[in-house]
Design a protein around this motif. Structure first.
Motif, PDB file in Angstrom:
ATOM      1  N   GLY A  92      37.170  41.912  33.261  1.00  0.00           N
ATOM      2  CA  GLY A  92      37.641  43.066  34.006  1.00  0.00           C
ATOM      3  C   GLY A  92      36.569  44.098  34.305  1.00  0.00           C
ATOM      4  O   GLY A  92      36.788  44.996  35.116  1.00  0.00           O
ATOM      5  N   ARG A  93      35.404  43.986  33.693  1.00  0.00           N
ATOM      6  CA  ARG A  93      34.346  44.962  33.952  1.00  0.00           C
ATOM      7  C   ARG A  93      33.773  44.779  35.361  1.00  0.00           C
ATOM      8  O   ARG A  93      33.708  43.668  35.882  1.00  0.00           O
ATOM      9  CB  ARG A  93      33.225  44.817  32.925  1.00  0.00           C
ATOM     10  N   GLU A  94      33.321  45.894  35.934  1.00  0.00           N
ATOM     11  CA  GLU A  94      32.758  45.848  37.280  1.00  0.00           C
ATOM     12  C   GLU A  94      31.311  45.361  37.229  1.00  0.00           C
ATOM     13  O   GLU A  94      30.545  45.737  36.345  1.00  0.00           O
ATOM     14  CB  GLU A  94      32.818  47.243  37.909  1.00  0.00           C
ATOM     15  N   THR A 139      19.753  37.325  33.209  1.00  0.00           N
ATOM     16  CA  THR A 139      20.506  36.100  32.911  1.00  0.00           C
ATOM     17  C   THR A 139      21.667  35.936  33.890  1.00  0.00           C
ATOM     18  O   THR A 139      21.850  34.882  34.506  1.00  0.00           O
ATOM     19  CB  THR A 139      21.045  36.145  31.472  1.00  0.00           C
ATOM     20  N   MET A 140      22.412  36.984  34.046  1.00  0.00           N
ATOM     21  CA  MET A 140      23.563  36.951  34.951  1.00  0.00           C
ATOM     22  C   MET A 140      23.110  36.737  36.395  1.00  0.00           C
ATOM     23  O   MET A 140      23.746  35.996  37.164  1.00  0.00           O
ATOM     24  CB  MET A 140      24.335  38.271  34.812  1.00  0.00           C
ATOM     25  N   GLN A 141      22.017  37.344  36.789  1.00  0.00           N
ATOM     26  CA  GLN A 141      21.523  37.205  38.157  1.00  0.00           C
ATOM     27  C   GLN A 141      21.139  35.761  38.457  1.00  0.00           C
ATOM     28  O   GLN A 141      21.457  35.223  39.532  1.00  0.00           O
ATOM     29  CB  GLN A 141      20.311  38.126  38.367  1.00  0.00           C
ATOM     30  N   GLN A 142      20.461  35.106  37.520  1.00  0.00           N
ATOM     31  CA  GLN A 142      20.055  33.716  37.754  1.00  0.00           C
ATOM     32  C   GLN A 142      21.267  32.805  37.930  1.00  0.00           C
ATOM     33  O   GLN A 142      21.290  31.941  38.807  1.00  0.00           O
ATOM     34  CB  GLN A 142      19.192  33.229  36.595  1.00  0.00           C
ATOM     35  N   GLU A 165      30.400  32.338  30.977  1.00  0.00           N
ATOM     36  CA  GLU A 165      31.839  32.509  30.746  1.00  0.00           C
ATOM     37  C   GLU A 165      32.338  33.795  31.375  1.00  0.00           C
ATOM     38  O   GLU A 165      33.434  33.844  31.949  1.00  0.00           O
ATOM     39  CB  GLU A 165      32.114  32.499  29.250  1.00  0.00           C
ATOM     40  N   LEU A 166      31.544  34.878  31.304  1.00  0.00           N
ATOM     41  CA  LEU A 166      31.931  36.142  31.923  1.00  0.00           C
ATOM     42  C   LEU A 166      31.977  36.029  33.442  1.00  0.00           C
ATOM     43  O   LEU A 166      32.701  36.779  34.112  1.00  0.00           O
ATOM     44  CB  LEU A 166      30.955  37.244  31.513  1.00  0.00           C
ATOM     45  N   LEU A 167      31.188  35.088  34.009  1.00  0.00           N
ATOM     46  CA  LEU A 167      31.152  34.909  35.458  1.00  0.00           C
ATOM     47  C   LEU A 167      32.058  33.775  35.927  1.00  0.00           C
ATOM     48  O   LEU A 167      32.173  33.532  37.136  1.00  0.00           O
ATOM     49  CB  LEU A 167      29.713  34.621  35.902  1.00  0.00           C
ATOM     50  N   ASP A 168      32.674  33.063  34.987  1.00  0.00           N
ATOM     51  CA  ASP A 168      33.500  31.907  35.308  1.00  0.00           C
ATOM     52  C   ASP A 168      32.700  30.865  36.098  1.00  0.00           C
ATOM     53  O   ASP A 168      33.160  30.312  37.102  1.00  0.00           O
ATOM     54  CB  ASP A 168      34.736  32.331  36.097  1.00  0.00           C
ATOM     55  N   ILE A 169      31.479  30.620  35.640  1.00  0.00           N
ATOM     56  CA  ILE A 169      30.610  29.616  36.247  1.00  0.00           C
ATOM     57  C   ILE A 169      30.370  28.511  35.220  1.00  0.00           C
ATOM     58  O   ILE A 169      29.785  28.762  34.162  1.00  0.00           O
ATOM     59  CB  ILE A 169      29.256  30.227  36.680  1.00  0.00           C
ATOM     60  N   PRO A 170      30.808  27.288  35.472  1.00  0.00           N
ATOM     61  CA  PRO A 170      30.584  26.206  34.500  1.00  0.00           C
ATOM     62  C   PRO A 170      29.096  25.870  34.383  1.00  0.00           C
ATOM     63  O   PRO A 170      28.407  25.724  35.392  1.00  0.00           O
ATOM     64  CB  PRO A 170      31.364  25.029  35.103  1.00  0.00           C
TER      65      PRO A 170
END
Length: 892
Positions: A57-59, A88-91, A129-134
């Motif tokens: 739910g975080r932006e 990490t999230m950006q990659q 997991e936070l991005l819902d990317i397998p």
């Protein structure tokens, strides 16, 4: 004059007219095309294609979304952001968006790869997991096949790639996390990863420490990404030390351009506000660094390498000495660490160390401490780190190289102790930022323990830290100025094109501050009687910050493309039948750059001959100027004696300089004479001299049953002569003797075999003492290398020229190929050597120079020469007195 690590690989030179037409307007376009900016190589991406929220739910932070969009569109980009800015999230987002776009276009989902250190794979899995990317972690092709052929993002570790367990060519997009493993040009990772990832169309690198030590490391990322060839980038931006191979420094006048170029393919930010976003939640905690100097017994010093005793141990300087000193001071440093921990037993601590002996000593001194080390199973290691990161473990010990990168340990720890220090700043700064990160709630305290003998190591570490801070300020300023839209940066860089023409002249000379192409185009047709010049050796050196500089080119093809604008103008200006004398030198191509593994030679002089002949010049031959092979080796490290002993097949020979004699065809082709011949008076130019000038003669040892008596006499004299006196005498005395190869070597061996304390000296390692004299008129062995205008520059405290032209070369060419009163022109005038020597030879001199400082110096030298020539000598006064007496007698 080639150094270490730079010159790009030799290229086949296409015809200049195939590269660039030589129209005036096109020359401006050619110069503008030199601006080094990384062009987009990615896929179109709108901001709304980047998700706005996480699964909890975080932006999504706005700076993350904008950087992801920029990277997808760029296709090959560097993410050089400070610790804790969500690389990490950006990659994960970048690779996922690219794969989804390719799937929509091609009908199937391709594979993407992110290479990570083993200790950070959990961070990627958590963010995925936070991005819902397998994502799936794999260590071999077999693991990939076992996961099912459904495409998507795979994580792997660097070791699996280096060992060839993963086939990289199967991936369409890839990213390297903690990519500073590429920072060392000659490292195994860099050399292996470059060809492995070359076929991957979309490539990214991410690290918070892109250049913690030397700025030139930035170009290694550009090489991996395919932005610019590494050798080409080194040549373009870095200045070589003409005395020492491998010593490169960023050109002072190229600093702004270099960082603007970096900013065109990399995002370097320290906080979101660098991109204009709010810094709320991104306040770094204050940091206190406490240095603890522990005393130890320094009286147990060993002897010097020459046997000389020492009263106490020296300060540790190099890596080997520092490691040795760490072992000697191990006990006192461990005691200090235990003392610091005991004084704050409520705090959690990271205990950073470098040696296994330090780890074992910590485990004994602090039994509650758990250590992370390489021999452990991955699951055990990750379990220890997880317990510490969640506050279940109070003390953890690790090497910075093991745990210093990628892991977030700031939630339950704000204290760290370095049991010792070293020279590896990257590992040091990474270790600090495991706890000094965004999200840290407490002031960070770093305790650094070092021995009093390690003061030089401390000084070196602090200097590197200061340079790292400077780098981050520079990049923040650039990103604040240009943002992620780099077209404005490119426009700003165009200001370095062109210069305001200025002309100074005097009696018999004219000198212009101008681009040589523009100046040559203003010369009247047929107005120049002789051209004498030393052209830039392709992209080997840059002399000015201007894009007009011929050294500011990518490679030989690019250089000769610019020459394609100049050479036709010089051909038009040269009088029919007259010569252009072009001073050149071949270039050394280093195996680490070309991939050949052995130094090779770019036959630059041959490429120049081809270039001038293509533009209509007649090749009349070339003069060889002998250089010192020993000095050359000190500059290139390619002809070393020790390497010759290992393998003679990798050894070439010394690289001389050449003067190419290029002639403009005369008007009347039925006769061989120039339209205005260069004539000689018989009483001044003898038959004997003509025979020597015209006849080519090669020296040879031949087969002889015994030594030559004359050379043995020379050898006997040299045997007792001081080494410093041998250099000139040997060349002069052997010039007229039949050469014997064996005796030549015997003389050198006799000199080198002198006793250690012999004041006459040995065979030197920095210059050639027994260089043979030349018996060929077009092989000049007596050019005095120091007779240049750089001697005047040093005396006057001015900047020296990078490649000064020797007076001897210029004087002989002027005498041989021009008449008194002729105009001698140099398009690359430098310090004004050619027009100055022309004046002294009773000719007229002219030239052009782009560098304003060199031009100003050359004007002063020409004015001084003009003034000196105007002052009558004693003989002139005697002649004048005699003439006046004759006039008076005639009047009487």
């Amino acid at each position: 004059m080639d150094m270490r690590e730079s010159a790009g690989a030799a290229m086949v030179v296409p015809a200049d007219d195939e590269l660039q037409p030589s129209e005036t307007g096109d020359y401006r376009a050619f110069l503008e095309a030199k601006i080094a900016m990384a062009l987009p190589a990615g896929l179109p991406c709108a901001l709304d294609e980047v998700r706005t929220h996480l699964t909890d739910g975080r932006e999504m932070k706005p700076h993350v979304r904008h950087i992801v969009r920029w990277a997808v569109e760029g296709g090959r980009r560097g993410l050089f952001e400070s610790f804790g800015l969500h690389k990490t999230m950006q990659q994960l987002l970048i690779i996922d968006i690219i794969l989804r776009k390719l799937e929509a276009a091609e009908g199937f989902r391709p594979d993407g790869l992110i290479v990570v250190p083993l200790n950070v794979r959990r961070e990627f899995i958590k963010d995925a997991e936070l991005l819902d990317i397998p994502v799936r972690f794999v260590q071999s092709d077999a693991d990939i096949e076992a996961s099912g052929d459904c495409g998507g993002i795979f994580l792997t570790n660097y070791e699996s790639v280096r060992e060839g367990k993963i086939t990289i060519s199967r991936f369409r997009a890839a990213s390297l996390d903690e990519a500073d493993v590429l920072r060392s040009y000659g490292s195994k990772t860099f050399q292996e990863f470059l060809p492995l990832f070359e076929a991957v169309p979309y490539r990214f690198v991410a690290t918070a420490t892109p250049a913690p030590n030397r700025y030139k490391e930035m170009i290694h990322y550009a090489g991996f990404l395919g932005i610019m060839d590494t050798g080409q980038a080194l040549t373009r931006f870095f200045q070589r030390n003409a005395q020492k191979a491998g010593d490169l420094t960023l050109y002072p006048h190229k600093v702004d351009e270099f960082w603007t170029w970096v900013n065109s393919w990399a995002v370097c930010i320290q906080r979101p506000s660098d991109l204009g976003f709010s810094d709320e939640g991104y306040d770094l905690p204050p940091i206190e660094v406490r240095w603890h100097c522990v005393t130890t017994d320094i009286a147990d010093a060993t002897a010097e390498s020459n046997g000389q005793g020492r009263l106490m141990r020296n300060a540790a300087l190099g890596i080997v000495e520092a490691s040795r000193e760490k072992r000697r001071t191990l006990d006192v440093r461990i005691d200090k660490a235990v003392e610091i921990v005991a004084a704050s037993d409520a705090d959690n601590f990271i205990l950073w160390h470098d040696l296994e002996d330090e780890r074992r000593a910590l485990e004994l001194a602090l039994p509650e401490c758990e250590a992370v080390f390489g021999a452990q199973k991955l699951e055990v290691r990750e379990g220890i780190v997880s317990r510490f990161a969640t506050g279940q473990l109070g003390l953890i010990a690790a090497k910075p190289v093991m745990l210093g990168g990628g892991v977030n340990l700031q939630r339950y720890c704000h204290r760290a102790i370095f049991i010792g220090i070293g020279h590896k700043f990257r590992d040091f700064i990474q270790a600090i930022h495991r706890i000094q990160r965004f999200g840290q709630e407490f002031p960070v305290q770093i305790d650094i323990i070092y021995a009093e003998t390690e003061s030089e190591v401390v000084r070196d570490l602090k200097a590197k830290w200061a340079r790292d801070d400077e780098f981050r300020v520079t990049m923040s300023d650039l990103i604040r100025t240009y943002g992620l839209n780099h077209s404005a940066a490119a426009e700003g860089m165009k200001r370095a094109i062109g210069c305001e023409r200025r002309v100074e002249s005097g009696t018999g000379w004219t000198l212009a501050h101008n681009d040589c192409v523009e100046e040559a185009r203003q010369l009247d047709e047929g107005s120049v009687d002789l051209i004498v010049t030393s052209i830039p050796f392709s992209n080997h050196y840059e002399y000015t910050p201007s894009y007009n500089d011929f050294g500011h080119t990518d490679d030989d093809a690019h250089f000769f493309a610019q020459m394609g604008f100049l050479t036709p103008a010089l051909m038009r200006a040269l009088a029919p039948g007259r010569l252009a004398c072009i001073h050149v030198k071949d270039r050394i191509l280093f195996g680490s750059v070309t991939g050949d593994g052995v130094p090779t030679v770019n036959p630059f002089h041959a490429r120049c001959i081809e270039h001038y002949m293509r533009h209509g010049f007649q090749f009349m031959g070339m003069i060889t100027v002998v250089t010192d092979v020993v000095r050359e080796n000190n500059q290139t490290y390619r002809l070393s004696y020790t390497e010759m002993l290992k393998d003679g097949t990798k050894m070439g020979c010394g690289s001389p300089e050449y003067v190419l004699l290029m002639r403009k065809p005369q008007t009347d082709r039925s006769r061989g004479y120039a339209d205005v011949p260069v004539t000689k008076a018989k009483d001044e130019y003898s038959l004997a001299r003509w025979q020597v000038d015209a006849h080519a003669f090669w020296r040879s040892s031949g087969d002889r049953p015994m030594m030559i008596p004359e050379l043995w006499e020379v050898a006997d004299r040299f045997k007792d002569m001081a080494t410093g006196r041998i250099v000139k005498r040997f060349r002069e005395e052997t010039r007229d003797l039949i050469h014997c190869h064996k005796t030549h070597i015997d003389i050198g061996e006799a000199i080198d075999a002198r006793p250690e304390n012999d004041e006459r000296g040995h065979l030197p390692r920095t210059y050639m003492a027994i260089s043979p004299g030349s018996h060929h008129p077009d092989v000049w062995d007596d050019v005095v290398r120091m007779r240049t205008l750089n001697g005047e520059q040093v005396q006057k405290g001015r900047e020296k020229h990078v490649c000064p032209l020797q007076f001897d070369i210029v004087d002989r060419l002027i005498d041989r190929y021009s008449n008194p009163g002729d105009l001698v022109f140099d398009p690359f005038c430098g310090l004004g050597t050619v027009p100055m020597r022309a004046l002294l030879k009773d000719r007229r001199g002219a030239g052009s120079e782009l560098n304003p400082d060199y031009w100003a110096c050359s004007v002063s030298y020409l004015r001084e020469t003009e003034d000196q020539m105007a002052v009558p000598s004693l003989f002139d006064l005697l002649d004048l007195e005699h003439d006046e007496a004759r006039v008076q007698d005639a009047a009487a």
